[in-house]
Design a protein around this motif. Sequence first.
Motif, short mmCIF file in Angstrom:
data_model
loop_
_atom_site.label_atom_id
_atom_site.label_comp_id
_atom_site.label_asym_id
_atom_site.label_seq_id
_atom_site.Cartn_x
_atom_site.Cartn_y
_atom_site.Cartn_z
N LEU A 126 -9.82 -1.19 11.01
CA LEU A 126 -8.76 -0.47 10.28
C LEU A 126 -9.02 -0.51 8.77
CD1 LEU A 126 -7.45 -1.01 13.11
CD2 LEU A 126 -5.27 -1.13 11.93
N SER A 127 -8.48 0.50 8.09
CA SER A 127 -8.57 0.57 6.64
C SER A 127 -7.24 0.18 6.01
CB SER A 127 -8.91 2.00 6.19
OG SER A 127 -10.11 2.44 6.77
N THR A 128 -7.30 -0.49 4.87
CA THR A 128 -6.08 -0.83 4.14
C THR A 128 -5.71 0.32 3.22
OG1 THR A 128 -6.58 -3.20 4.19
CG2 THR A 128 -5.01 -2.45 2.52
N ILE A 129 -4.46 0.76 3.34
CA ILE A 129 -3.94 1.88 2.54
C ILE A 129 -2.84 1.34 1.63
CG2 ILE A 129 -2.92 4.18 2.59
CD1 ILE A 129 -5.65 4.04 3.91
N ASN A 130 -2.92 1.67 0.37
CA ASN A 130 -1.90 1.24 -0.60
C ASN A 130 -1.02 2.42 -0.98
OD1 ASN A 130 -2.93 -1.52 -0.99
ND2 ASN A 130 -4.70 -0.47 -1.86
N LEU A 131 0.24 2.12 -1.27
CA LEU A 131 1.22 3.17 -1.58
C LEU A 131 2.27 2.63 -2.53
CD1 LEU A 131 2.37 6.06 -0.72
CD2 LEU A 131 3.79 4.78 0.90
N THR A 132 2.70 3.47 -3.45
CA THR A 132 3.89 3.17 -4.26
C THR A 132 5.04 3.96 -3.67
OG1 THR A 132 2.59 2.80 -6.26
CG2 THR A 132 4.94 3.24 -6.54
N THR A 133 6.06 3.28 -3.22
CA THR A 133 7.17 3.93 -2.54
C THR A 133 8.02 4.74 -3.50
OG1 THR A 133 8.77 2.15 -2.85
CG2 THR A 133 7.26 1.95 -0.98
N ALA A 134 8.92 5.52 -2.93
CA ALA A 134 9.85 6.29 -3.75
C ALA A 134 10.69 5.37 -4.63
CB ALA A 134 10.75 7.14 -2.86
N GLY A 135 10.92 4.15 -4.16
CA GLY A 135 11.69 3.18 -4.92
C GLY A 135 10.86 2.36 -5.88
N GLY A 136 9.57 2.67 -6.01
CA GLY A 136 8.71 1.99 -6.97
C GLY A 136 8.06 0.72 -6.47
N ARG A 137 8.09 0.46 -5.17
CA ARG A 137 7.50 -0.75 -4.61
C ARG A 137 6.03 -0.52 -4.27
NH1 ARG A 137 12.69 -0.23 -2.72
NH2 ARG A 137 14.03 -2.07 -3.04
N HIS A 142 1.46 -1.93 1.29
CA HIS A 142 0.21 -1.58 1.97
C HIS A 142 0.44 -1.51 3.47
CE1 HIS A 142 0.01 -5.98 2.47
NE2 HIS A 142 -0.70 -5.71 3.54
N ALA A 143 -0.51 -0.88 4.14
CA ALA A 143 -0.48 -0.75 5.59
C ALA A 143 -1.91 -0.67 6.09
CB ALA A 143 0.31 0.50 6.00
N ALA A 144 -2.08 -0.80 7.41
CA ALA A 144 -3.41 -0.72 8.02
C ALA A 144 -3.50 0.56 8.83
CB ALA A 144 -3.66 -1.94 8.90
N LEU A 145 -4.53 1.35 8.58
CA LEU A 145 -4.67 2.66 9.20
C LEU A 145 -5.86 2.69 10.15
CD1 LEU A 145 -3.65 5.65 9.22
CD2 LEU A 145 -5.37 6.10 7.45
N ALA A 146 -5.61 3.14 11.38
CA ALA A 146 -6.67 3.33 12.38
C ALA A 146 -6.89 4.83 12.55
CB ALA A 146 -6.28 2.69 13.70
N GLU A 147 -8.16 5.21 12.57
CA GLU A 147 -8.52 6.63 12.56
C GLU A 147 -9.01 7.10 13.92
OE1 GLU A 147 -11.77 9.47 10.21
OE2 GLU A 147 -11.21 7.51 9.40
N PRO A 148 -8.50 8.23 14.41
CA PRO A 148 -8.96 8.76 15.71
C PRO A 148 -10.29 9.46 15.57
CG PRO A 148 -7.37 10.25 14.75
CD PRO A 148 -7.46 9.08 13.81
N GLY A 149 -10.92 9.72 16.68
CA GLY A 149 -12.21 10.39 16.66
C GLY A 149 -12.11 11.87 16.37
#
Length: 256
Positions: free
Chosen positions: A37-48, A51-58
């Motif tokens: 899995l890949s680590t994805i970073n995000l700034t939320t609408a509330g400014g937080r 991160h999350a872990a993303l698995a990619e399909p074929g």
Amino acid sequence: MLARRAVIKGLATGVAGHLLARILADPTLARAAAADLSTINLTTAGGRSVHAALAEPGRKPAPTVLLVHEWWGLNDQIKAVAADLAAKGYWALAVDLYDGRVTADPTEAHTYMNDVDPRAVRDILASWIDWLRKRDVASDKLGTVGWCFGGGWSLNASLIRSVDATVVYYGDVAKSAAELATLSGPVLGHFATHDGWITRDMVSGFEREMSKAGKALTSYWYDAQHAFANPTAGRYDEEDAALAWTRTLAFFDANL
């Protein structure tokens, strides 16, 4: 690297539920699946910053499933489930609601769960769903799934934002018809007859309120205990866990 490739290949070709259970029960195999899995970073609408872990399909574009972890945090087991979903043809995003904290100790897990700010979690889940909806490599179909603590938040996520399918594993479903009014897709629930927390009374009330709200619900009961689908816990039931996962995959296949 070879071990990781073998695990991912096995997920793609294995019998739903049983192979996944063996991987989840083995820390080495779970770690191998999680490593894909890949680590994805995000700034939320509330400014937080989250991160999350993303698995990619074929194949792409593909439908998306958002996963919400148990009270243990975003561990390798949940990431391995995301890897299994990706092997089955879904984008799978396993969110982290504990800001990186993970434990195997029930006392710590209870503390982490109680530390959660519901307003922050709503911001996090809404922002991730919004992010997922904007991706051109994904189809327009999105579902959620969660276990225990995450089961309740899987349902909550589907009330915060419109999703196409919701799966709840023994999570808090104490909702009124008014609260369920924003639900747009069907719900699949997995519940245990010997669960002292998510009781039959709670689920029966949920079923009544879903009916009042005119929402679609399928409930399955298993002669098991709370957390029966977690092979790292003492209450694990392999046959029921495999059956529940087979039903989950069929539900996503039908609705996503």
